[in-house]
Design a protein around this motif. Structure first.
Motif, PDB file in Angstrom:
ATOM      1  N   ARG A  14       0.860  -1.194   0.000  1.00  0.00           N
ATOM      2  CA  ARG A  14       0.000   0.000   0.000  1.00  0.00           C
ATOM      3  C   ARG A  14       0.896   1.244   0.000  1.00  0.00           C
ATOM      4  N   ASN A  36      -4.794  13.594   9.551  1.00  0.00           N
ATOM      5  CA  ASN A  36      -4.378  12.340  10.192  1.00  0.00           C
ATOM      6  C   ASN A  36      -4.163  11.273   9.120  1.00  0.00           C
ATOM      7  N   GLY A  37      -3.061  10.554   9.283  1.00  0.00           N
ATOM      8  CA  GLY A  37      -2.812   9.414   8.400  1.00  0.00           C
ATOM      9  C   GLY A  37      -2.264   9.766   7.025  1.00  0.00           C
ATOM     10  N   GLY A  39       0.722  10.711   6.281  1.00  0.00           N
ATOM     11  CA  GLY A  39       2.106  10.266   6.086  1.00  0.00           C
ATOM     12  C   GLY A  39       3.164  11.182   6.695  1.00  0.00           C
ATOM     13  N   LYS A  40       2.759  12.099   7.562  1.00  0.00           N
ATOM     14  CA  LYS A  40       3.718  13.058   8.148  1.00  0.00           C
ATOM     15  C   LYS A  40       4.797  12.345   8.980  1.00  0.00           C
ATOM     16  N   SER A  41       4.349  11.465   9.887  1.00  0.00           N
ATOM     17  CA  SER A  41       5.318  10.767  10.745  1.00  0.00           C
ATOM     18  C   SER A  41       6.219   9.868   9.905  1.00  0.00           C
ATOM     19  N   THR A  42       5.638   9.239   8.904  1.00  0.00           N
ATOM     20  CA  THR A  42       6.423   8.367   8.032  1.00  0.00           C
ATOM     21  C   THR A  42       7.499   9.178   7.316  1.00  0.00           C
ATOM     22  N   GLN A  82       6.536  10.627  17.625  1.00  0.00           N
ATOM     23  CA  GLN A  82       5.210  10.980  18.151  1.00  0.00           C
ATOM     24  C   GLN A  82       4.959  10.258  19.469  1.00  0.00           C
ATOM     25  N   HIS A 196      -0.440  20.094  14.441  1.00  0.00           N
ATOM     26  CA  HIS A 196      -1.813  20.086  13.919  1.00  0.00           C
ATOM     27  C   HIS A 196      -2.451  21.462  14.010  1.00  0.00           C
TER      28      HIS A 196
END
Ligand SMILES: Nc1ncnc2c1ncn2[C@@H]1O[C@H](COP(=O)(O)OP(=O)(O)OP(=O)(O)O)[C@@H](O)[C@H]1O
Ligand SMILES: [Mg+2]
Length: 266
Positions: A14, A36-37, A39-42, A82, A196
């Motif tokens: 994915r 949210n989700g 891909g920022k942390s990734t 995080q 955020h």
């Protein structure tokens, strides 16, 4: 200082990030924002080599990230993810000493310069008073500050912070953000963070990187990036804007979400 080119990353087939390019200059504060989700942390993990991209490259000071040894890189680059977990009985001082790990030799022994760096970091962040306290007894805000202190003891040139103000009361949020700005000014520390709160992003960043799921939507100066089209197409909201009577150091608009608009599929 850091540059990523055409980064792709997938998990179990994915796609999570698709052809993302990013850069931050020496001494800049860059904030990554997005739903949210998306891909920022990734992305942060790829920029700091916690994850390896499937394709594309990351350069730090002009050299590919993978040309650095682990310790070499850890002297220059620190990341506060995080979610963080310290061993339950670890004291603040021990956690901060952990930041000196890249400077220690084989036995992991701290030297005089390491103890000085630890003291200096504790003083800078005002965490000296918690030095002997167990991490697990600290409040959320104090804990966040302890982790930042550890990163400062590492004396990096670039610091990645993933949502440093989440779960903190407004006073601690301000304290953390002011601390980040002070470190940026006094140490010329380059900061890449995820926030955020778009008003905070506006007030504390030199440039803002906006993301839609898996990709970059826009990247530039605050006033160019925070526009109606971005709020609608990235966050699916219509924003009210108010003129701030006080000078907030470069930004004078306050944003308040007004209503949810239809998801923009572009
Ligand atoms: N180890 C994993 N296994 C499966 N999916 C993952 C994994 N790590 C991340 N993902 C997925 O990748 C996508 C991006 O996650 P990421 O944590 O980067 O988002 P984010 O933008 O930081 O979100 P948030 O604002 O909620 O922190 C999400 O859909 C997430 O579910
Ligand atoms: Mg995240």
């Amino acid at each position: 200082m850091i540059r990523a080119e055409h980064i792709c990353y997938s998990i179990d087939g994915r796609p999570i990030l698709d052809d993302i390019s990013f850069s931050a200059e020496q001494g800049e504060i860059v904030t990554i924002v997005g739903p949210n989700g998306c891909g920022k942390s990734t992305l942060m993990k790829i920029l700091s080599r916690l994850l390896k991209p499937d394709c594309g490259s990351v350069f730090f000071l002009g050299k590919p990230l993978n040309a650095y040894s682990g310790k070499e890189l850890a002297k220059q680059l620190a990341i506060l993810p995080q979610s963080k977990q310290a061993p339950p009985d670890m004291t603040v001082e021990q956690l901060v000493q952990f930041g000196r790990y890249p400077y220690t030799g084989l036995g992991g022994q701290l030297r005089a310069a390491d103890f000085t760096a630890v003291d200096e970091a504790l003083r800078r962040t005002g965490m000296d008073r918690f030095r002997g306290r167990s991490i697990c007894t600290l409040s959320g805000g104090e804990g966040q500050m302890a982790w930042i202190t550890m990163a400062i003891a590492q004396t990096p040139r670039i610091l990645f912070l993933d949502e440093p103000t989440t779960y903190l009361d407004i006073c601690y949020q301000l304290e953390v953000l002011q601390m980040i700005r002070r470190l940026n000014h006094t140490l010329s520390l380059t900061i890449v963070m995820v926030l955020h709160d778009l008003n905070q992003a506006a007030a504390y960043s030199d440039r803002i990187f906006t993301m839609k799921p898996g990709r970059c939507y826009s990247y530039g100066k605050t006033e160019d990036v925070l526009c109606d089209a971005m709020f609608r197409e990235v966050f699916s909201v219509e924003m009210n804007k108010y003129k701030n009577p006080k000078d907030r150091g470069g930004t004078d608009i306050v944003y308040m979400p007004e209503r949810i608009v239809e998801k923009y599929e572009g």
